[in-house]
Scaffold this active site. Structure first.
Site, mmCIF file in Angstrom:
data_model
loop_
_atom_site.group_PDB
_atom_site.id
_atom_site.type_symbol
_atom_site.label_atom_id
_atom_site.label_comp_id
_atom_site.label_asym_id
_atom_site.label_seq_id
_atom_site.Cartn_x
_atom_site.Cartn_y
_atom_site.Cartn_z
ATOM 1 N N GLY A 104 0.915 -1.350 -0.041
ATOM 2 C CA GLY A 104 -0.112 -0.096 0.161
ATOM 3 C C GLY A 104 0.794 1.312 -0.315
ATOM 4 O O GLY A 104 0.419 2.100 -0.816
ATOM 5 N N LEU A 108 1.896 -13.181 -2.129
ATOM 6 C CA LEU A 108 1.820 -13.220 -0.330
ATOM 7 C C LEU A 108 2.453 -14.222 0.116
ATOM 8 O O LEU A 108 2.498 -14.109 1.384
ATOM 9 C CB LEU A 108 0.184 -13.465 -0.359
ATOM 10 C CG LEU A 108 -0.766 -12.281 -1.114
ATOM 11 C CD1 LEU A 108 -2.143 -12.603 -0.464
ATOM 12 C CD2 LEU A 108 -0.405 -10.828 -0.601
ATOM 13 N N GLU A 111 -9.128 -5.288 6.854
ATOM 14 C CA GLU A 111 -9.914 -4.722 5.801
ATOM 15 C C GLU A 111 -10.908 -5.693 5.369
ATOM 16 O O GLU A 111 -12.101 -5.441 4.901
ATOM 17 C CB GLU A 111 -9.123 -4.023 4.549
ATOM 18 C CG GLU A 111 -8.168 -2.913 4.838
ATOM 19 C CD GLU A 111 -8.772 -1.811 5.179
ATOM 20 O OE1 GLU A 111 -9.814 -1.423 5.067
ATOM 21 O OE2 GLU A 111 -7.828 -0.647 5.460
ATOM 22 N N LYS A 120 -7.792 5.905 -5.027
ATOM 23 C CA LYS A 120 -6.936 6.857 -4.290
ATOM 24 C C LYS A 120 -5.554 6.659 -4.061
ATOM 25 O O LYS A 120 -4.833 5.715 -4.089
ATOM 26 C CB LYS A 120 -7.623 6.922 -2.840
ATOM 27 C CG LYS A 120 -9.029 7.128 -2.631
ATOM 28 C CD LYS A 120 -9.281 7.461 -1.536
ATOM 29 C CE LYS A 120 -10.096 6.459 -0.549
ATOM 30 N NZ LYS A 120 -10.452 7.094 0.792
ATOM 31 N N LYS A 159 -2.604 11.599 8.297
ATOM 32 C CA LYS A 159 -2.749 10.519 7.330
ATOM 33 C C LYS A 159 -3.281 10.886 5.949
ATOM 34 O O LYS A 159 -4.401 11.412 5.930
ATOM 35 C CB LYS A 159 -3.396 9.227 7.725
ATOM 36 C CG LYS A 159 -2.338 8.056 8.457
ATOM 37 C CD LYS A 159 -2.946 6.769 8.375
ATOM 38 C CE LYS A 159 -2.970 6.169 7.137
ATOM 39 N NZ LYS A 159 -1.896 5.656 6.402
HETATM 40 N N1 LIG Z 1 -4.946 4.161 -1.196
HETATM 41 C C1 LIG Z 1 -5.804 3.437 -0.732
HETATM 42 O O1 LIG Z 1 -6.830 3.414 -1.030
HETATM 43 C C2 LIG Z 1 -5.499 2.657 0.547
HETATM 44 C C3 LIG Z 1 -5.992 1.817 1.006
HETATM 45 C C4 LIG Z 1 -5.657 0.951 2.411
HETATM 46 C C5 LIG Z 1 -4.498 1.391 2.906
HETATM 47 N N2 LIG Z 1 -3.631 2.246 2.115
HETATM 48 C C6 LIG Z 1 -2.353 2.456 2.713
HETATM 49 O O2 LIG Z 1 -1.660 1.360 2.634
HETATM 50 C C7 LIG Z 1 -0.635 1.391 3.514
HETATM 51 C C8 LIG Z 1 -0.453 0.280 4.042
HETATM 52 O O3 LIG Z 1 0.007 -0.917 3.124
HETATM 53 P P1 LIG Z 1 0.410 -2.043 3.530
HETATM 54 O O4 LIG Z 1 -0.238 -2.679 4.558
HETATM 55 O O5 LIG Z 1 0.377 -2.915 2.221
HETATM 56 O O6 LIG Z 1 1.970 -2.081 3.983
HETATM 57 P P2 LIG Z 1 3.425 -1.733 3.389
HETATM 58 O O7 LIG Z 1 3.265 -1.108 1.997
HETATM 59 O O8 LIG Z 1 3.919 -0.808 4.196
HETATM 60 O O9 LIG Z 1 4.069 -3.153 3.153
HETATM 61 C C9 LIG Z 1 4.201 -3.867 4.174
HETATM 62 C C10 LIG Z 1 5.632 -4.406 4.342
HETATM 63 O O10 LIG Z 1 5.889 -5.618 3.495
HETATM 64 C C11 LIG Z 1 6.819 -5.261 2.597
HETATM 65 N N3 LIG Z 1 6.551 -6.006 1.434
HETATM 66 C C12 LIG Z 1 5.613 -5.892 0.266
HETATM 67 N N4 LIG Z 1 5.417 -6.717 -0.412
HETATM 68 C C13 LIG Z 1 6.188 -7.819 0.197
HETATM 69 C C14 LIG Z 1 6.091 -9.389 -0.358
HETATM 70 N N5 LIG Z 1 5.383 -9.655 -1.364
HETATM 71 N N6 LIG Z 1 6.864 -10.077 0.375
HETATM 72 C C15 LIG Z 1 7.652 -9.459 1.633
HETATM 73 N N7 LIG Z 1 7.604 -8.365 1.634
HETATM 74 C C16 LIG Z 1 7.046 -7.604 1.241
HETATM 75 C C17 LIG Z 1 7.053 -3.822 2.349
HETATM 76 O O11 LIG Z 1 8.380 -3.477 2.157
HETATM 77 C C18 LIG Z 1 7.008 -3.483 3.963
HETATM 78 O O12 LIG Z 1 7.937 -3.552 4.601
HETATM 79 C C19 LIG Z 1 -0.857 2.529 4.642
HETATM 80 O O13 LIG Z 1 -0.125 3.824 4.236
HETATM 81 C C20 LIG Z 1 -2.372 2.882 4.112
HETATM 82 O O14 LIG Z 1 -2.862 3.996 4.374
HETATM 83 C C21 LIG Z 1 -4.118 2.949 1.025
#
Ligand SMILES: NC(=O)c1ccc[n+]([C@@H]2O[C@H](COP(=O)([O-])OP(=O)(O)OC[C@H]3O[C@@H](n4cnc5c(N)ncnc54)[C@H](O)[C@@H]3O)[C@@H](O)[C@H]2O)c1
Length: 366
Positions: A112, A177, A191, A149, A158
């Site tokens: 994200g 994953l 979520e 978004k 945020k």
């Molecule tokens: N734009 C939107 O509609 C929306 C919706 C929900 C959340 N978000 C945002 O998303 C963010 C959170 O995203 P997240 O939960 O994906 O966390 P993240 O993007 O921080 O990723 C989590 C961790 O996993 C690592 N990573 C990513 N893919 C990997 C993989 N396949 N294997 C190993 N490691 C991996 C990343 O480097 C990071 O350290 C928040 O900032 C939130 O506000 C945005």
């Protein structure tokens, strides 16, 4: 006053979600979709730092094979990198590399954070260039990657800076994953549970019967129906209100008190973990108002617990939650619009949540 001119225009939005696997296998051309030429030209790829090392050789080989000049840049997937400076970094690399304005979509591969940064950069560069998202976290797969978004945090708030920028396509490959740390699988479930509680009783039952097993399996052999239902639930919500003209948004469930908790804890809890706490608070309020039964409240809290998500953090005080609510009220144009669940797996919007109700929720959850 004389009305001189009235300008009206509309722009249709269309993008598709594709499922695929082995994205960097030479024969798989899904990453090349929406390009004028599948051979030759340039491609700018933004990748999550965590995947840069493991995928570097495969990505370079893929683009070499297709004779496409590649620029691969990595961005740290940490909430602390979700700042405007990261967007400017991407933009400056884009500017140096140069790509066709319409026919060479940028690929944004990551969680994200990286998608929020990369998509915002694409939406600002030359007032918008196309990008394709490849979510690699569960949060990205079921939420951040599939809407429109973009955003970064600003002055401790945020997503204070952002845009609405539809991707040209989203490529879903749950194979990513497998390597995701388990805490981040659990985090994405915040979520999924949100959608189940306010939209989909069948998904809720699915989660009860095999949600935990799917989480432990990182959704590799188990849990396809959970992922599909969750995406379906969110997309049907977003599609009818893509630009958020309606500020009573069921998908805001779990997002009233969580932003302030998340920013206050500065990375100690992840986004989905804060959403889980908000789900718990909002559900206790719903129970107090008899919108849900005690059995449903127990089910929701048990589910959070079984999946491994928190319901409480000691940082929760009445003052903090009220400040969060007030901030959201401004965000929602002067209305609390606080979504809470109903017994029928829908939600109701409250406009009069009181400090006493928050006190009750804090004590109950403690
Ligand atoms: N734009 C939107 O509609 C929306 C919706 C929900 C959340 N978000 C945002 O998303 C963010 C959170 O995203 P997240 O939960 O994906 O966390 P993240 O993007 O921080 O990723 C989590 C961790 O996993 C690592 N990573 C990513 N893919 C990997 C993989 N396949 N294997 C190993 N490691 C991996 C990343 O480097 C990071 O350290 C928040 O900032 C939130 O506000 C945005």
């Amino acid at each position: 006053m004389t009305l001189f001119y009235s300008v009206t225009a509309s722009k249709p939005v269309k993008y598709q979600l594709h499922k695929s696997s082995n994205l960097f296998s030479h024969r798989n051309k899904i990453l090349l979709m929406n390009r004028e030429n599948q051979h030759g030209g340039k491609c700018f790829v933004i990748i999550d730092n965590a995947l840069y090392g493991p995928l570097y050789t495969e990505i370079v080989s893929y683009f070499e094979y297709h004779n496409i000049e590649l620029k691969l840049i990595k961005v740290e997937g940490l909430e602390s990198s979700k700042i405007f400076e990261s967007v400017l970094y991407v933009i400056s690399e884009l500017n140096d590399f140069g790509i066709q304005r319409r026919s060479e979509p940028v690929l944004v591969i990551g969680g994200g954070v990286v998608m929020d940064i990369g998509s915002l950069a694409c939406s600002l560069f030359r007032r918008g260039i196309p990008h394709i998202r490849v979510p690699t976290t569960l949060m990205g797969y079921v939420d951040a990657g599939i809407g429109i978004k973009t955003g970064v945090d600003y002055q401790n708030c945020k997503n204070r800076l952002g845009t609405y920028e539809p991707p040209s396509a989203v490529i879903l490959d749950k194979g990513f994953l497998e390597t995701l740390p388990s805490r981040h699988i659990v985090n994405g479930m915040g979520e999924v549970i949100k959608i189940a509680v306010i939209k989909d009783g069948r998904l809720f039952e699915d989660l009860k019967s095999h949600g935990k097993a799917a989480v432990l399996n990182h959704f590799q052999e188990l849990g396809d129906s959970i992922l599909d239902a969750s995406i379906h639930g969110l997309i049907t919500e977003l599609e009818t209100n893509l630009w958020e003209t309606e500020l009573k948004r069921p998908s805001d469930f779990g997002h009233t008190f969580s932003p302030i908790i998340e920013m206050k804890l500065a990375g100690e809890l992840l986004h989905g973990e804060c959403v889980a706490i908000d789900i718990a608070i909002s559900s206790v309020i719903a129970r107090k108002r008899e919108l849900i039964s005690q059995g449903r409240l127990d089910d929701i809290l048990n589910m959070l617990d079984i999946i491994g998500l928190p319901c409480y953090h000691f940082i929760m005080t009445i003052d903090l939650l009220m400040a969060g609510l007030e901030e959201r009220t401004i965000h929602r144009n002067g209305h609390q619009n606080c979504p809470v669940p109903t017994e029928q797996f829908q939600c109701e919007f409250l406009q009069d949540v009181t400090p006493d109700e928050l006190k009750h929720a804090i004590l109950y959850l403690k």
